[in-house]
Scaffold this motif. Structure first.
Motif, PDB file in Angstrom:
ATOM      1  N   GLY A 124      66.859  11.613  14.734  1.00  0.00           N
ATOM      2  CA  GLY A 124      66.908  13.054  14.537  1.00  0.00           C
ATOM      3  C   GLY A 124      67.669  13.565  13.339  1.00  0.00           C
ATOM      4  N   ILE A 125      68.362  12.707  12.606  1.00  0.00           N
ATOM      5  CA  ILE A 125      69.080  13.231  11.441  1.00  0.00           C
ATOM      6  C   ILE A 125      68.089  13.504  10.319  1.00  0.00           C
ATOM      7  CG2 ILE A 125      71.243  12.102  12.089  1.00  0.00           C
ATOM      8  CD1 ILE A 125      70.762  10.060   9.889  1.00  0.00           C
ATOM      9  N   ARG A 126      68.303  14.562   9.583  1.00  0.00           N
ATOM     10  CA  ARG A 126      67.391  14.980   8.520  1.00  0.00           C
ATOM     11  C   ARG A 126      68.175  15.557   7.349  1.00  0.00           C
ATOM     12  NH1 ARG A 126      64.650  12.646  11.564  1.00  0.00           N
ATOM     13  NH2 ARG A 126      62.662  13.244  12.525  1.00  0.00           N
ATOM     14  N   SER A 127      67.778  15.174   6.152  1.00  0.00           N
ATOM     15  CA  SER A 127      68.364  15.754   4.940  1.00  0.00           C
ATOM     16  C   SER A 127      67.481  16.858   4.377  1.00  0.00           C
ATOM     17  CB  SER A 127      68.546  14.665   3.870  1.00  0.00           C
ATOM     18  OG  SER A 127      67.280  14.223   3.399  1.00  0.00           O
ATOM     19  N   GLY A 128      66.177  16.828   4.725  1.00  0.00           N
ATOM     20  CA  GLY A 128      65.240  17.767   4.143  1.00  0.00           C
ATOM     21  C   GLY A 128      64.775  17.366   2.756  1.00  0.00           C
ATOM     22  N   ASP A 129      65.212  16.196   2.291  1.00  0.00           N
ATOM     23  CA  ASP A 129      64.881  15.727   0.948  1.00  0.00           C
ATOM     24  C   ASP A 129      63.834  14.616   1.041  1.00  0.00           C
ATOM     25  OD1 ASP A 129      64.724  14.802  -1.629  1.00  0.00           O
ATOM     26  OD2 ASP A 129      66.864  14.350  -1.850  1.00  0.00           O
ATOM     27  N   THR A 157      68.455  19.247  17.838  1.00  0.00           N
ATOM     28  CA  THR A 157      67.665  20.407  17.440  1.00  0.00           C
ATOM     29  C   THR A 157      66.500  20.012  16.539  1.00  0.00           C
ATOM     30  OG1 THR A 157      69.610  21.850  17.592  1.00  0.00           O
ATOM     31  CG2 THR A 157      67.752  22.642  16.272  1.00  0.00           C
ATOM     32  N   ASN A 158      66.774  19.120  15.587  1.00  0.00           N
ATOM     33  CA  ASN A 158      65.716  18.643  14.696  1.00  0.00           C
ATOM     34  C   ASN A 158      64.576  18.010  15.482  1.00  0.00           C
ATOM     35  OD1 ASN A 158      67.178  19.423  12.422  1.00  0.00           O
ATOM     36  ND2 ASN A 158      68.115  17.406  12.150  1.00  0.00           N
ATOM     37  N   LEU A 159      64.925  17.168  16.454  1.00  0.00           N
ATOM     38  CA  LEU A 159      63.905  16.485  17.242  1.00  0.00           C
ATOM     39  C   LEU A 159      63.084  17.473  18.070  1.00  0.00           C
ATOM     40  CD1 LEU A 159      65.976  13.388  18.396  1.00  0.00           C
ATOM     41  CD2 LEU A 159      64.012  13.354  16.845  1.00  0.00           C
ATOM     42  N   LEU A 160      63.753  18.441  18.667  1.00  0.00           N
ATOM     43  CA  LEU A 160      63.048  19.446  19.469  1.00  0.00           C
ATOM     44  C   LEU A 160      62.077  20.246  18.614  1.00  0.00           C
ATOM     45  CD1 LEU A 160      66.019  20.670  21.701  1.00  0.00           C
ATOM     46  CD2 LEU A 160      64.024  19.356  22.464  1.00  0.00           C
ATOM     47  N   GLN A 161      62.472  20.532  17.382  1.00  0.00           N
ATOM     48  CA  GLN A 161      61.590  21.272  16.470  1.00  0.00           C
ATOM     49  C   GLN A 161      60.360  20.454  16.091  1.00  0.00           C
ATOM     50  OE1 GLN A 161      64.303  22.315  13.306  1.00  0.00           O
ATOM     51  NE2 GLN A 161      64.896  24.258  14.271  1.00  0.00           N
ATOM     52  N   TYR A 162      60.484  19.118  16.149  1.00  0.00           N
ATOM     53  CA  TYR A 162      59.349  18.242  15.865  1.00  0.00           C
ATOM     54  C   TYR A 162      58.490  18.016  17.107  1.00  0.00           C
ATOM     55  CZ  TYR A 162      60.384  16.690  11.089  1.00  0.00           C
ATOM     56  OH  TYR A 162      60.556  16.637   9.715  1.00  0.00           O
ATOM     57  N   GLY A 163      58.893  18.594  18.244  1.00  0.00           N
ATOM     58  CA  GLY A 163      58.097  18.459  19.453  1.00  0.00           C
ATOM     59  C   GLY A 163      58.469  17.289  20.334  1.00  0.00           C
ATOM     60  N   THR A 164      59.628  16.678  20.110  1.00  0.00           N
ATOM     61  CA  THR A 164      60.071  15.564  20.943  1.00  0.00           C
ATOM     62  C   THR A 164      60.433  16.070  22.331  1.00  0.00           C
ATOM     63  OG1 THR A 164      60.998  14.504  18.969  1.00  0.00           O
ATOM     64  CG2 THR A 164      61.716  13.648  21.116  1.00  0.00           C
ATOM     65  N   LYS A 167      63.553  15.306  27.512  1.00  0.00           N
ATOM     66  CA  LYS A 167      63.987  14.267  28.439  1.00  0.00           C
ATOM     67  C   LYS A 167      64.171  12.911  27.746  1.00  0.00           C
ATOM     68  CE  LYS A 167      59.245  13.186  30.011  1.00  0.00           C
ATOM     69  NZ  LYS A 167      59.170  11.846  29.441  1.00  0.00           N
ATOM     70  N   ASN A 168      63.589  12.765  26.555  1.00  0.00           N
ATOM     71  CA  ASN A 168      63.709  11.509  25.816  1.00  0.00           C
ATOM     72  C   ASN A 168      64.856  11.523  24.800  1.00  0.00           C
ATOM     73  OD1 ASN A 168      61.447  10.724  27.205  1.00  0.00           O
ATOM     74  ND2 ASN A 168      60.025  11.049  25.510  1.00  0.00           N
ATOM     75  N   ILE A 169      65.512  12.678  24.647  1.00  0.00           N
ATOM     76  CA  ILE A 169      66.605  12.823  23.676  1.00  0.00           C
ATOM     77  C   ILE A 169      67.939  12.652  24.395  1.00  0.00           C
ATOM     78  CG2 ILE A 169      67.707  14.351  22.009  1.00  0.00           C
ATOM     79  CD1 ILE A 169      64.999  15.810  21.756  1.00  0.00           C
ATOM     80  N   HIS A 170      68.771  11.768  23.863  1.00  0.00           N
ATOM     81  CA  HIS A 170      70.057  11.468  24.494  1.00  0.00           C
ATOM     82  C   HIS A 170      71.172  11.583  23.455  1.00  0.00           C
ATOM     83  CE1 HIS A 170      67.694   9.877  27.860  1.00  0.00           C
ATOM     84  NE2 HIS A 170      66.975   9.233  26.958  1.00  0.00           N
ATOM     85  N   PHE A 171      72.008  12.586  23.606  1.00  0.00           N
ATOM     86  CA  PHE A 171      73.167  12.791  22.721  1.00  0.00           C
ATOM     87  C   PHE A 171      74.284  11.860  23.186  1.00  0.00           C
ATOM     88  CE2 PHE A 171      76.769  15.996  21.638  1.00  0.00           C
ATOM     89  CZ  PHE A 171      77.101  15.256  20.504  1.00  0.00           C
ATOM     90  N   VAL A 172      74.495  10.777  22.432  1.00  0.00           N
ATOM     91  CA  VAL A 172      75.418   9.723  22.874  1.00  0.00           C
ATOM     92  C   VAL A 172      76.631   9.548  21.969  1.00  0.00           C
ATOM     93  CG1 VAL A 172      73.647   8.399  24.091  1.00  0.00           C
ATOM     94  CG2 VAL A 172      74.062   7.969  21.648  1.00  0.00           C
TER      95      VAL A 172
END
Length: 363
Positions: A124-129, A157-164, A167-172
């Motif tokens: 989910g990390i994104r630079s936008g570059d 947030t990035n992953l959710l915006q991509y439609g992930t 329930k599959n996203i885990h902030f660890v």
């Protein structure tokens, strides 16, 4: 449960080490989980690969695919061909990839085409570059993964915006910080410490490796001259990547403050960060370590995929011009370190959270 772990480049090794320890802890608790460690060979210089296995007490890989260098396409293709053969011979329940290097994307693609689940650590990390190969690797890997283990809420947030699916996203938290905490009492003086008369806080640590900063000889020299001039009474220690050294070649140029040294192993490098006055870098990962250690960091890029190192931590995004670097560095000298803290869940327990989630979901 059988897990295949992928490591290809220096940052991968640092992130894999605590995951192996977490697996071993589960095994000691009687949980039936095993792993097979694959070194793709993407980094093949001993100082950039083998040393990390030794220093971080990672068992030798079960196999080294030995793909070595090449263009982006050549290296990615070579990893895919070699890993497909490996995975067919040694099937598993889950392929776990870390970070955003070519090995990450290539092995994720192979696994999914062989109907094997994929876990992406640092998802989910994104630079936008999109000029960064790593950004493409992140997007592709996240588009096909099954487990998404994140280091920050912004990554969620990035992953959710991509439609992930949520329930599959885990902030660890951050596995790189797990490794830092596990080894802080083992960091050690580099062998050149006395040679350059280094003392805590009397030097700035410099690392550069991104193509935008190092691929053109004259612009690289201009960049180094600008950094050399702003150093004041501080020495600058520059562990120079073999590729960057080759670009400089035999350039007959003298720097007043910059000292070139060989690439460092993990324990020596962390010692250099911890005792530095400041760090100038174009690496994303280093800004995470400086944040936890409370060291001012100046990142020579126009974007970052780790915004929490700026909003919470000690990092400053300064762009790629020495003029802007000098301006922001001067402000730091005048005003001192900005108020900073440590991001949520960067507590040394991310790997344990990851294994708990994986094992629980498999049972």
């Amino acid at each position: 449960m059988k897990i295949t772990l992928i490591a290809g480049a220096r940052p991968n090794f640092i992130k894999i080490a605590p995951i192996i320890k977490a697996i071993e802890k589960k095994q000691s608790e009687g949980i039936h989980v095993s792993y097979r460690l694959i070194h793709t060979g993407q980094h093949y210089d001993k100082n950039l690969s083998d040393t990390f296995f030794e220093e971080l007490n990672i068992p030798h890989p079960h196999v080294n695919l030995e793909v070595k260098s090449g263009t982006q396409a050549e290296q990615t293709a070579a990893i895919m061909v070699a890993f497909e053969r490996e995975l067919l011979q040694n099937p598993c329940d889950l392929v776990l990839v870390v970070g955003d290097v070519n090995s990450t994307m290539a092995c994720a693609l192979v696994a999914k085409k062989l109907n094997t689940k994929v876990a992406h650590v640092e998802a989910g990390i994104r630079s936008g570059d999109m000029t960064m190969p790593e950004e493409i690797n992140r997007i592709v890997t996240d588009s096909i993964s099954d487990y998404f283990f994140t280091t920050s809420t912004s990554a969620n947030t990035n992953l959710l915006q991509y439609g992930t699916p949520s329930k599959n996203i885990h902030f660890v938290g951050n596995v790189m910080i797990d490794t830092l905490y596990q080894n802080l009492n083992r960091i050690s003086l580099p062998d050149f410490w006395e040679t350059y008369k280094l003392e805590p806080k009397n030097y700035v640590l410099l690392t550069l490796h991104r193509p935008s900063n190092v691929d053109e000889e004259q612009s690289l020299i201009a960049l180094l001259k600008g950094i050399d001039e702003m150093a004041g009474d501080k020495k600058i220690i520059f562990p120079i990547h073999p590729r960057t050294k080759a670009i400089l070649g035999e350039t007959p140029i003298q720097f007043k403050n910059i000292h070139f040294v060989a690439p460092q192993g993990y324990l020596n490098f962390m010692y250099l960060i911890k005792n530095s006055f400041a760090v100038i870098t174009d690496s994303g990962g280093i800004s995470e370590e400086t944040t936890v250690l409370g060291i001012p960091c100046f990142t020579m890029r126009t974007s970052t995929e780790r915004p929490e190192t700026i909003t919470v931590g000690t990092n400053h995004l300064v762009g790629t011009s020495t003029t802007n670097l000098q301006k922001i560095y001067s402000e730091f000298l005048e005003k001192g370190l900005k108020k900073a803290g440590i991001p949520e869940f960067w507590d040394g327990k991310a790997s344990e959270r990851i294994l708990e989630i994986i094992v629980t979901s498999y049972q």
